[in-house]
Design a protein around this motif. Structure first.
Motif, short mmCIF file in Angstrom:
data_model
loop_
_atom_site.label_atom_id
_atom_site.label_comp_id
_atom_site.label_asym_id
_atom_site.label_seq_id
_atom_site.Cartn_x
_atom_site.Cartn_y
_atom_site.Cartn_z
N SER A 1 0.82 -1.20 0.00
CA SER A 1 0.00 0.00 0.00
C SER A 1 0.86 1.26 0.00
O SER A 1 0.57 2.22 -0.72
CB SER A 1 -0.92 -0.02 1.22
N LYS A 2 1.93 1.26 0.80
CA LYS A 2 2.84 2.41 0.82
C LYS A 2 3.50 2.60 -0.54
O LYS A 2 3.66 3.72 -1.02
CB LYS A 2 3.93 2.21 1.86
N LYS B 1 1.13 5.55 -2.01
CA LYS B 1 1.90 6.66 -1.45
C LYS B 1 1.08 7.45 -0.41
O LYS B 1 0.83 6.96 0.67
CB LYS B 1 2.44 7.55 -2.54
N ASP B 2 0.66 8.66 -0.73
CA ASP B 2 -0.03 9.52 0.24
C ASP B 2 -1.47 9.10 0.53
O ASP B 2 -2.04 9.48 1.54
CB ASP B 2 -0.04 10.97 -0.26
N LYS B 3 -2.06 8.34 -0.35
CA LYS B 3 -3.46 7.95 -0.19
C LYS B 3 -3.61 6.58 0.48
O LYS B 3 -4.62 5.91 0.33
CB LYS B 3 -4.15 7.93 -1.55
N ASP B 4 -2.61 6.17 1.22
CA ASP B 4 -2.57 4.85 1.84
C ASP B 4 -3.53 4.77 3.03
O ASP B 4 -3.31 5.43 4.03
CB ASP B 4 -1.14 4.58 2.29
#
Length: 123
Positions: free
Chosen positions: A77-78, A82-85
């Motif tokens: 997921s990371k 990225k930022d939407k994890d």
């Protein structure tokens, strides 16, 4: 109502239950659970809950595989979102209670758990 992705996740978690005590779970089974969980990201709260409940209710020899799956989901997921994890924060809410279920595990499993947690906190 369960979606097809959640049904697939439950099926993959049930496959983890078929591991033989004393044998390590295969990486392909853990990756299959991680993939199914990641595909159910539209209902990530239910997916996280399903994995947490698996760890809490599974036999002692299967619980570490659930922790491996959490690690694999969070890493994937990371990397991809990225930022939407959504997974890291959601697993982080109940991680203490989830890991507390591993107290009944063998010493060897607890040592592996410490290694996984240390690697996860480094990232």
């Amino acid at each position: 109502m369960a979606t097809a992705e959640l049904k697939t996740l439950h099926d993959e978690l049930n496959m983890l239950l078929k591991t033989v005590p004393g044998k390590a779970v295969s990486a392909s089974k853990v990756q299959a659970v991680a993939k199914a969980c990641f595909h159910a990201r539209g209902e990530y709260k239910r997916a996280v809950y399903a994995v947490e409940q698996f760890i809490k209710k599974a036999p002692a020899h299967c619980r570490l595989a659930g922790v491996y799956a959490i690690d694999a989901v969070c890493r994937r997921s990371k990397a991809q979102l990225k930022d939407k994890d959504p997974f890291v924060a959601r697993f982080g809410k109940e991680i203490g209670g989830t890991l507390q279920c591993l107290d009944a595990s063998s010493l060897e499993d607890r040592q592996r758990l410490v290694k996984v947690v240390c690697e996860g906190t480094k990232q």
